[in-house]
Scaffold this motif. Structure first.
Motif, PDB file in Angstrom:
ATOM      1  N   ASN A 151      13.674  -0.892   2.444  1.00 22.90           N
ATOM      2  CA  ASN A 151      12.337  -0.631   2.979  1.00 22.90           C
ATOM      3  C   ASN A 151      11.415  -0.098   1.902  1.00 22.90           C
ATOM      4  N   PHE A 152      10.179  -0.595   1.901  1.00 26.39           N
ATOM      5  CA  PHE A 152       9.173  -0.163   0.947  1.00 26.39           C
ATOM      6  C   PHE A 152       8.027   0.500   1.708  1.00 26.39           C
ATOM      7  N   TYR A 153       7.560   1.623   1.175  1.00 19.48           N
ATOM      8  CA  TYR A 153       6.521   2.413   1.833  1.00 19.48           C
ATOM      9  C   TYR A 153       5.359   2.657   0.885  1.00 19.48           C
ATOM     10  N   TYR A 154       4.142   2.498   1.417  1.00 16.55           N
ATOM     11  CA  TYR A 154       2.939   2.742   0.633  1.00 16.55           C
ATOM     12  C   TYR A 154       1.950   3.541   1.475  1.00 16.55           C
ATOM     13  N   PRO A 155       1.068   4.299   0.834  1.00 19.02           N
ATOM     14  CA  PRO A 155       0.002   4.944   1.601  1.00 19.02           C
ATOM     15  C   PRO A 155      -1.005   3.888   2.063  1.00 19.02           C
ATOM     16  N   ARG A 156      -1.794   4.256   3.031  1.00 11.47           N
ATOM     17  CA  ARG A 156      -2.968   3.461   3.365  1.00 11.47           C
ATOM     18  C   ARG A 156      -3.808   3.317   2.106  1.00 11.47           C
ATOM     19  N   ASN A 157      -4.514   2.212   1.948  1.00 14.30           N
ATOM     20  CA  ASN A 157      -5.254   1.973   0.706  1.00 14.30           C
ATOM     21  C   ASN A 157      -6.202   3.113   0.348  1.00 14.30           C
ATOM     22  N   ASP A 158      -6.862   3.696   1.341  1.00 20.91           N
ATOM     23  CA  ASP A 158      -7.809   4.774   1.048  1.00 20.91           C
ATOM     24  C   ASP A 158      -7.113   6.088   0.725  1.00 20.91           C
ATOM     25  N   LEU A 159      -5.776   6.126   0.881  1.00 22.73           N
ATOM     26  CA  LEU A 159      -5.029   7.337   0.563  1.00 22.73           C
ATOM     27  C   LEU A 159      -4.200   7.183  -0.713  1.00 22.73           C
ATOM     28  N   CYS A 160      -4.401   6.077  -1.420  1.00 23.59           N
ATOM     29  CA  CYS A 160      -3.689   5.888  -2.693  1.00 23.59           C
ATOM     30  C   CYS A 160      -4.277   6.775  -3.781  1.00 23.59           C
TER      31      CYS A 160
END
Length: 395
Positions: free
Chosen positions: A338-347
């Motif tokens: 599984n890969f996890y990323y922040p919402r774009n505005d929270l990067c």
């Protein structure tokens, strides 16, 4: 109004049992580690759901004409903006008078790492608010904010510990193994500059302008992927620390890419869009290839330590790059589920991540900060609780 909680001490600062929060509470969060003045209000309205973001404000210093961030100017920017942003946030939340509507229960602020002057502006203001409102204060580790923010969407349930995080921004490039909220091991760090700094400097050499040059370069790449001059080849693009003498080094190195661009750009005058796009694609792909090469080596080298790790987090300003995300999932899919990323505005830097990290510290470790805390310019992830200024919550 005090938060109603229960906890049992084990006599060890890092091993408190999770706290049970029996009422709702709201968090005012401040982030000023670099050149973004950020203020937000989070509503912890339920134990079983992520907090709601009630207010999220940001003011960024425009440093494009100076070729980079000037620390004294950033400090002045924070001093000018933080008061009005906090006032705007409280007004938007109808909290202009603590006596009329005492709805801020916790104040979270970035303590480090970052530029000392910038950190001081936010931390000093947060201390004043904490004293004035008589509410607890938490000095948050900036990179912990980046590391934990992907967990907010699931209310802290995913990714589950242990997980591995790639933290990539203009100031940091590191691979971190996290076994709990307060136990982190840096598996790989950069020997020189950060990946975001390298991409920004390469982009500046190619003529891109703005506050977020790497983002501008990526946007230009994606404007027209068919308009590429395939005959425009950058010579001697490196894969640093990959040769026989350095392949065993558990570290990143991103400064060589800047040197290559400087050497190559001298061979061109008045670049066409197709040539510029070709160079941009080549440099971005080369930087990401180096990143992947070292991640794969470190993961293999630490196979026993990582045998129970299935989750992979990518966070920080560079994590919003879609090419990077595609590359990570393609090259690491055989190892991580599984890969996890922040919402774009929270990067990029934001105060929401500081508020969420503060919530996790507050609820799971039962800790707050005392008023003796000072900014920490360099604060290793593996020394989260060894610095002075932590204390148990008063129940």
């Amino acid at each position: 109004m005090m938060l109603s909680t229960s906890w049992r001490s084990t006599g060890n600062l890092t091993r408190s049992l999770p706290l049970r929060i029996n009422r709702f509470y709201k968090v005012l969060a401040i982030e000023t580690s670099c050149d973004d003045t950020c203020v937000s209000i989070l509503d912890r309205f339920a134990e079983t759901q992520p907090p709601r973001v009630l207010v999220n404000l940001k003011s960024t210093l425009n440093s494009s004409e100076y070729g980079g961030i000037i620390p004294t100017m950033a400090h002045e920017h924070h001093q000018m903006k933080i008061g009005s942003l906090v006032q705007e946030a409280l007004t938007a939340h109808k909290c202009t008078s603590p006596k009329e509507n005492p709805s801020i229960d916790l104040i979270c602020v970035t303590r480090g790492p970052g530029m000392t002057g910038s950190l001081s502006a936010g931390l000093t203001f947060a201390k004043g608010l904490s004293v004035g409102l008589n509410k607890p204060l938490i000095g948050v580790h900036h990179m912990l904010g980046h590391l934990l923010i992907p967990r907010m969407a699931s209310n802290g349930s995913a990714p589950e510990y242990p997980f591995i995080s790639l933290l990539v921004s203009g100031g940091h490039s590191m691979l971190v193994l996290s076994e709990s909220i307060d136990k982190h091991e840096i598996l790989c760090n950069t020997l020189d500059i950060a990946i975001g700094d390298s991409l920004d400097k390469c982009g500046r050499e190619l003529g891109f302008k703005g506050n977020m040059i790497a983002k501008e370069m990526d946007a230009f790449i994606n404007e027209d992927k068919n308009d590429v001059d395939h005959n425009c080849i950058l010579e001697k693009l490196p894969n640093p620390l990959h040769g026989p003498n350095n392949a065993h080094v558990q570290a990143f190195s991103f400064s060589p890419f800047v040197s290559v661009i400087k050497d190559n750009i001298q061979n061109y005058n008045n670049l066409t869009d197709a040539q510029l796009r070709s160079m941009s694609i080549q440099i971005q792909n080369a930087v990401f290839k180096h990143l992947i090469t070292k991640i794969q080596y470190v993961v293999k080298k630490n196979a026993d330590k990582l045998k129970n790790v299935t989750g992979f987090v990518c966070s920080g300003g560079v994590s919003g790059n879609p090419t990077l995300r595609e590359t990570l999932e393609r090259e690491l899919a055989s190892r991580f589920q599984n890969f996890y990323y922040p919402r774009n505005d929270l990067c990029t830097d934001n105060s929401i991540m500081i508020g969420w990290a503060g919530i996790e510290i507050y609820e799971k470790l039962g800790l707050i900060s005392d008023y003796s805390i000072t900014p920490i310019r360099q604060w290793p992830m593996n020394e989260l609780l060894t610095v002075s200024g932590w204390k148990k919550r008063i129940l």
